[in-house]
Write a protein that holds these residues in place. Structure first.
Motif, PDB file in Angstrom:
ATOM      1  N   THR A 543       8.733   8.143   3.519  1.00  0.00           N
ATOM      2  CA  THR A 543       8.164   6.850   3.709  1.00  0.00           C
ATOM      3  C   THR A 543       6.263   7.117   3.785  1.00  0.00           C
ATOM      4  O   THR A 543       5.310   6.432   3.214  1.00  0.00           O
ATOM      5  N   HIS A 544       6.198   8.009   4.398  1.00  0.00           N
ATOM      6  CA  HIS A 544       4.842   8.569   4.465  1.00  0.00           C
ATOM      7  C   HIS A 544       4.030   9.020   3.060  1.00  0.00           C
ATOM      8  O   HIS A 544       3.185   8.408   2.758  1.00  0.00           O
ATOM      9  N   SER A 545       4.910   9.705   2.242  1.00  0.00           N
ATOM     10  CA  SER A 545       4.233   9.862   0.891  1.00  0.00           C
ATOM     11  C   SER A 545       4.298   8.757   0.156  1.00  0.00           C
ATOM     12  O   SER A 545       3.118   8.368  -0.584  1.00  0.00           O
ATOM     13  N   GLU A 546       5.151   7.692   0.199  1.00  0.00           N
ATOM     14  CA  GLU A 546       4.985   6.601  -0.552  1.00  0.00           C
ATOM     15  C   GLU A 546       3.862   5.706  -0.126  1.00  0.00           C
ATOM     16  O   GLU A 546       3.000   4.970  -0.741  1.00  0.00           O
ATOM     17  N   LEU A 547       3.772   5.862   1.368  1.00  0.00           N
ATOM     18  CA  LEU A 547       2.409   4.976   1.910  1.00  0.00           C
ATOM     19  C   LEU A 547       1.326   5.371   1.329  1.00  0.00           C
ATOM     20  O   LEU A 547       0.292   4.946   0.921  1.00  0.00           O
ATOM     21  N   GLN A 548       0.961   6.972   1.303  1.00  0.00           N
ATOM     22  CA  GLN A 548      -0.045   7.434   0.582  1.00  0.00           C
ATOM     23  C   GLN A 548      -0.509   6.737  -0.834  1.00  0.00           C
ATOM     24  O   GLN A 548      -1.609   6.367  -1.034  1.00  0.00           O
ATOM     25  N   GLU A 549       0.494   6.740  -1.936  1.00  0.00           N
ATOM     26  CA  GLU A 549       0.282   6.369  -2.732  1.00  0.00           C
ATOM     27  C   GLU A 549       0.083   4.518  -2.888  1.00  0.00           C
ATOM     28  O   GLU A 549      -0.956   4.342  -3.632  1.00  0.00           O
ATOM     29  N   ARG A 550       0.418   3.879  -2.137  1.00  0.00           N
ATOM     30  CA  ARG A 550       0.194   2.615  -2.136  1.00  0.00           C
ATOM     31  C   ARG A 550      -1.263   2.207  -1.430  1.00  0.00           C
ATOM     32  O   ARG A 550      -2.057   1.504  -1.908  1.00  0.00           O
ATOM     33  N   VAL A 551      -1.448   3.032  -0.353  1.00  0.00           N
ATOM     34  CA  VAL A 551      -2.764   2.881   0.251  1.00  0.00           C
ATOM     35  C   VAL A 551      -3.995   3.076  -0.409  1.00  0.00           C
ATOM     36  O   VAL A 551      -4.971   2.733  -0.820  1.00  0.00           O
ATOM     37  N   GLN A 552      -3.704   4.566  -1.398  1.00  0.00           N
ATOM     38  CA  GLN A 552      -4.826   4.812  -2.380  1.00  0.00           C
ATOM     39  C   GLN A 552      -5.027   3.955  -3.506  1.00  0.00           C
ATOM     40  O   GLN A 552      -6.018   3.648  -3.974  1.00  0.00           O
ATOM     41  N   LEU A 553      -3.824   3.102  -3.900  1.00  0.00           N
ATOM     42  CA  LEU A 553      -4.003   2.387  -5.029  1.00  0.00           C
ATOM     43  C   LEU A 553      -4.981   0.919  -4.427  1.00  0.00           C
ATOM     44  O   LEU A 553      -5.849   0.434  -5.087  1.00  0.00           O
ATOM     45  N   LEU A 554      -4.501   0.629  -3.209  1.00  0.00           N
ATOM     46  CA  LEU A 554      -5.222  -0.563  -2.657  1.00  0.00           C
ATOM     47  C   LEU A 554      -6.667  -0.085  -2.444  1.00  0.00           C
ATOM     48  O   LEU A 554      -7.652  -1.035  -2.730  1.00  0.00           O
ATOM     49  N   LEU A 555      -6.951   0.859  -1.875  1.00  0.00           N
ATOM     50  CA  LEU A 555      -8.276   1.452  -1.763  1.00  0.00           C
ATOM     51  C   LEU A 555      -9.163   1.301  -3.112  1.00  0.00           C
ATOM     52  O   LEU A 555     -10.165   0.803  -3.126  1.00  0.00           O
ATOM     53  N   GLN A 556      -8.379   1.807  -4.120  1.00  0.00           N
ATOM     54  CA  GLN A 556      -9.207   1.872  -5.298  1.00  0.00           C
ATOM     55  C   GLN A 556      -9.594   0.345  -6.147  1.00  0.00           C
ATOM     56  O   GLN A 556     -10.410   0.079  -6.506  1.00  0.00           O
ATOM     57  N   ASN A 557      -8.548  -0.734  -5.819  1.00  0.00           N
ATOM     58  CA  ASN A 557      -8.367  -2.134  -6.030  1.00  0.00           C
ATOM     59  C   ASN A 557      -9.748  -2.654  -5.346  1.00  0.00           C
ATOM     60  O   ASN A 557     -10.519  -3.189  -5.893  1.00  0.00           O
ATOM     61  N   ILE A 558      -9.662  -2.062  -4.139  1.00  0.00           N
ATOM     62  CA  ILE A 558     -11.042  -2.873  -3.044  1.00  0.00           C
ATOM     63  C   ILE A 558     -12.145  -2.391  -3.744  1.00  0.00           C
ATOM     64  O   ILE A 558     -13.010  -3.153  -3.921  1.00  0.00           O
TER      65      ILE A 558
END
Length: 785
Positions: A543-558
């Motif tokens: 779950t931690h690895s998947e969270l990293q990917e989602r958070v990185q994508l959201l930061l890029q969108n921001i």
């Protein structure tokens, strides 16, 4: 008389005659006489009283003589107030002389402001004697009302003349009552006859009323007859007719025989039954009657040794067999719960065989042992294990941990405002230092340090989090109740040994078991929670690895959204687009982090739909460091600054041990391509003209600016205004025409014909707009512009 003396008298008479015949200049005036008398009074050479009119003087002796004369004239009795107008002297003077007269003359008495002599008192006592001989009895109270004299004064005068003027005698028990010998003899005979005929206990008031006997004389005559053995009986209840009872000895003998036989046969005596027999104080009677017997005196009865021995044997058997016994059902029906409790306490206190037993009194009268109560706890072991697993699986245990942590921190709140400001300043300083290298290098430096920590001790950090929950679990689950008292009683009722137990017995046992069962349940829940944590540690790493990917994508969108917003010249447009970006991508980022650290699967599954209120509630239940960091991120989302959000994201990522790798240009281009494909897919799926126009302008904005803009449908006019200078006139006109039709459709919903015409035109333009947005490519000239 000698001749010389007579000559002296003649000489003095002549001088007196000359003085009378002398001139008026040698006489004293009235004023001088008054002054002389006043001076003599002041010097206490003479003692006189003034009359009320002030014209005369009267000496004390003269006033006393006149008072005595008036007393004689008024028949030996006169009031002091009557003498004031008669003697023309003040009441005070008359009162002083009256007191002097009563003290100097024993035959005159001063009573209640009246002077009375012995002759008058003799006449009064003669009248009293006449009344006494006629009626046979008199009372001092009646005489007081008749002659208006004090009771004690009349009583003293009657005593002084008793046997002389008054022929009678005084009652020995009531000194205010006098009667004649004939009256006494008649009533003695009547009382003797009435008492001789009575064979059952009878109220004295009934005897007096039935035979019309004098109440004052009854008790004296009855005592005399009983003491002389003329009447074999007794009087109980004192010397008041309404309370006293006459009890013949023949009835007492039969009563005592019945009481002795009842106690021997039944082992107890009920006070109510003795009262019905005519005993006014049954408990005192029993103590006096059975003073050599060992009776236990209770509130409603007294108990003999036979019943006490039976209860002692039943209690001993229950303790030896580790069962229980209810004492009340073993007693006769007249015993109540309070009586049974007193018997139990007496037996346990005085029995030698029960002294070393582990006795336990439940309620008022049930007796059992502590070993019996401990054995009942074994029944609940399977239920405890099952319910502990249920609360852990449902998340109730975890929620209890969060609630307890929140309650503890509310009870002790340090000055968090200054700490929070210091942390914000440190984060800003670090971000600025990192930005000196260009771009987001400052944040990259922080993420590397976090990454190193994470890679070095990831398992340790996970264990620390888990240990934080587990460490407080010993008391955290106190809010989780294992069973209520009613539920525990219901389980106990199903046991064969407790089927016949009364409700209060079960409630008391449940109350004694409740703390121990609750403690065991908390321990079982803690162990079950630790087992679940150890089993899900591998899943948590994934779950931690998947969270990293989602958070990185959201930061890029921001970041892309931040860059896109800069293309708009209006500050108002920039602020509105910033708020939209924070509430969409910013909220989604915060929800991802909060759902990750919440350890609650139901929260993690609904991260996208989490409301700000739900997110705030979860943040309040987190540990101190996580709560402070995520609280700052939560507030930044509600603000208007993307830079502040990015600063708070750094702290939140560090608190949650989430590391973001640096995005290289290749991956950044891939993300941009992926975002364009997502917009194209949305444009393909869109059917509504307004939605097609919305997605189309976002896609064209992406093509023109090479940035991804996060905007709702309300920003379409602003985006079209921005795109017009960067698009060919035909495309700009196509977008404006479709925009006008969308607006016209909203305004003409009441006109069906016009609405139909608008929709027909929209059906023609929608495919053209869709095709244009997907196929348009930015020209070199436009790119340069």
């Amino acid at each position: 008389m000698a001749s010389t003396d007579w000559i002296e008298v003649q000489r003095l008479a002549a001088e007196f005659q000359r003085a009378q015949l002398s001139s008026s200049l040698q006489k004293l005036s009235e004023r001088n006489c008054i002054e002389i008398v006043s001076k003599l009074v002041e010097l206490k050479l003479i003692d006189v009283f003034y009359t009320n009119d002030g014209k005369e003087y009267i000496t004390l002796e003269q006033l006393s003589r006149e008072i005595c004369d008036e007393l004689y004239l008024h028949g030996g009795r006169i009031s002091l107030t009557e003498l004031v107008p008669i003697l023309n002297v003040s009441y005070h003077a008359i009162e002083l002389r009256a007191q002097n007269i009563s003290q100097s003359k024993p035959e005159i008495h001063l009573v209640s402001g009246q002077l009375i002599d012995d002759d008058h008192l003799d006449r009064i006592t003669e009248e009293i004697n006449e009344n006494l001989q006629q009626s046979g009895q008199i009372t001092v109270v009646e005489l007081t009302k008749q002659y208006e004299l004090p009771m004690e004064f009349i009583l003293q005068q009657i005593r002084n003349r008793l046997g002389t003027i008054i022929q009678g005698q005084q009652d020995k028990h009531d000194h205010h009552f006098f009667f004649t010998e004939g009256f006494l003899a008649r009533n003695r005979a009547r009382i003797r006859g009435a008492l001789s005929a009575i064979t059952v206990p009878t109220a004295v008031s009934a005897i007096i009323a039935e035979n019309k006997l004098p109440e004052r004389l009854f008790f004296a005559v009855a005592d005399e007859l009983i003491s002389s053995k003329r009447i074999q009986a007794s009087v109980n209840g004192g010397r008041q007719a309404n309370l006293a009872t006459f009890i013949p000895d023949v009835h007492s003998r039969s009563q005592n025989e019945w009481i002795d036989n009842f106690l021997k046969q039944n082992g107890y005596l009920e006070y109510a039954a003795l009262t019905r027999l005519g005993l006014g104080d049954p408990k005192s009677f029993c103590r006096k009657r059975f003073k050599e017997s060992t009776l236990l005196y209770l509130s409603s009865c007294c108990v003999g040794s036979n019943i006490l021995q039976q209860i002692e044997a039943a209690v001993e058997e229950a303790l030896v067999s580790q069962s229980w016994v209810g004492v009340l059902p073993l007693l006769p029906s007249i015993f109540d719960e309070e009586d049974a409790g007193q018997i139990v306490q007496h037996v346990l206190k005085n029995s030698r065989s029960l002294a070393d037993k582990d006795a336990l009194v439940i309620g008022e009268s049930a007796v059992t042992s502590n070993a019996f109560v401990r054995n009942l706890k074994l029944i609940f072991r399977p239920i405890i294990e099952q319910k502990a697993s249920e609360v852990v699986a449902s998340g109730d245990y975890l929620q209890a941990l969060a609630d307890q942590r929140t309650a503890k921190e509310k009870s002790f709140k340090p000055d968090q405002n200054n700490d929070k400001k210091d942390r914000k300043e440190k984060r800003r300083k670090k971000a600025n230092e990192g930005k000196l290298g260009g771009g987001t290098q400052g944040r990259e430096t922080k993420t590397k340090a976090t990454k190193k920590k994470y890679q070095k001790g990831k398992n340790d950090s996970d264990d620390d989090d888990d240990g934080e929950f587990a460490g407080g679990s010993s008391g955290a689950s106190s809010d989780l109740e294992f069973m209520s008292l009613n539920e525990i009683s219901h389980v106990l009722r199903k046991q064969e040994s407790l089927v016949d137990a009364p409700d209060d017995f079960l409630e008391d046992i449940a109350g004694r078991l409740y703390p121990s069962l609750q403690s065991s349940f908390q321990e079982s829940a803690r162990l079950a929670f630790e087992a679940v944590l150890s089993a899900t540690s591998g899943q948590r790493r994934q779950t931690h690895s998947e969270l990293q990917e989602r958070v990185q994508l959201l930061l890029q969108n921001i970041k892309q959204g931040q860059n896109a917003i800069q293309f708009f010249a209006s500050l108002d447009d920039q602020q509105q687009l910033t708020r939209h970006l924070l509430k969409t991508n910013g909220s989604e980022l915060a929800n991802e982090l909060v759902s990750y650290v919440s350890e609650d699967t139901s929260v993690a599954n609904n991260a996208k739909d989490m409301s700000p209120e739900a997110r705030q509630k979860i943040i309040n239940g987190l540990s101190q460091n996580m709560r402070v960091a995520l609280q700052g991120l939560h507030k930044a989302i509600q603000g208007t600054s993307i830079e502040e959000l990015l600063l708070e994201v750094d702290g939140a990522l560090a608190a949650c041990d989430v590391v973001i790798r640096k995005v290289d240009k290749t991956k950044e281009k891939a993300i941009m391509t992926q975002q364009r494909h997502l917009l194209i897919e949305q444009l393909h799926a869109a059917e509504d003209a307004a939605l097609v126009l919305h997605v189309a302008v976002l896609l064209l904005f992406h093509t023109v600016t090479q940035t991804v803009l996060s905007a709702s449908g309300r920003f379409v006019p602003q985006i079209i205004t921005f795109l017009k200078p960067h698009l060919p006139p035909s495309i700009a006109e196509l977008l404006s025409e479709l925009q006008g039709l969308v607006i016209q459709e909203l305004k003409c919903k009441g006109d069906e014909e016009l609405l139909k015409d608008v929709r027909q035109k929209m059906e023609t333009l929608v495919p053209q707009v869709r095709e244009t947005a997907m196929t348009y490519k930015k020209s070199i000239s436009t790119a340069r512009d």
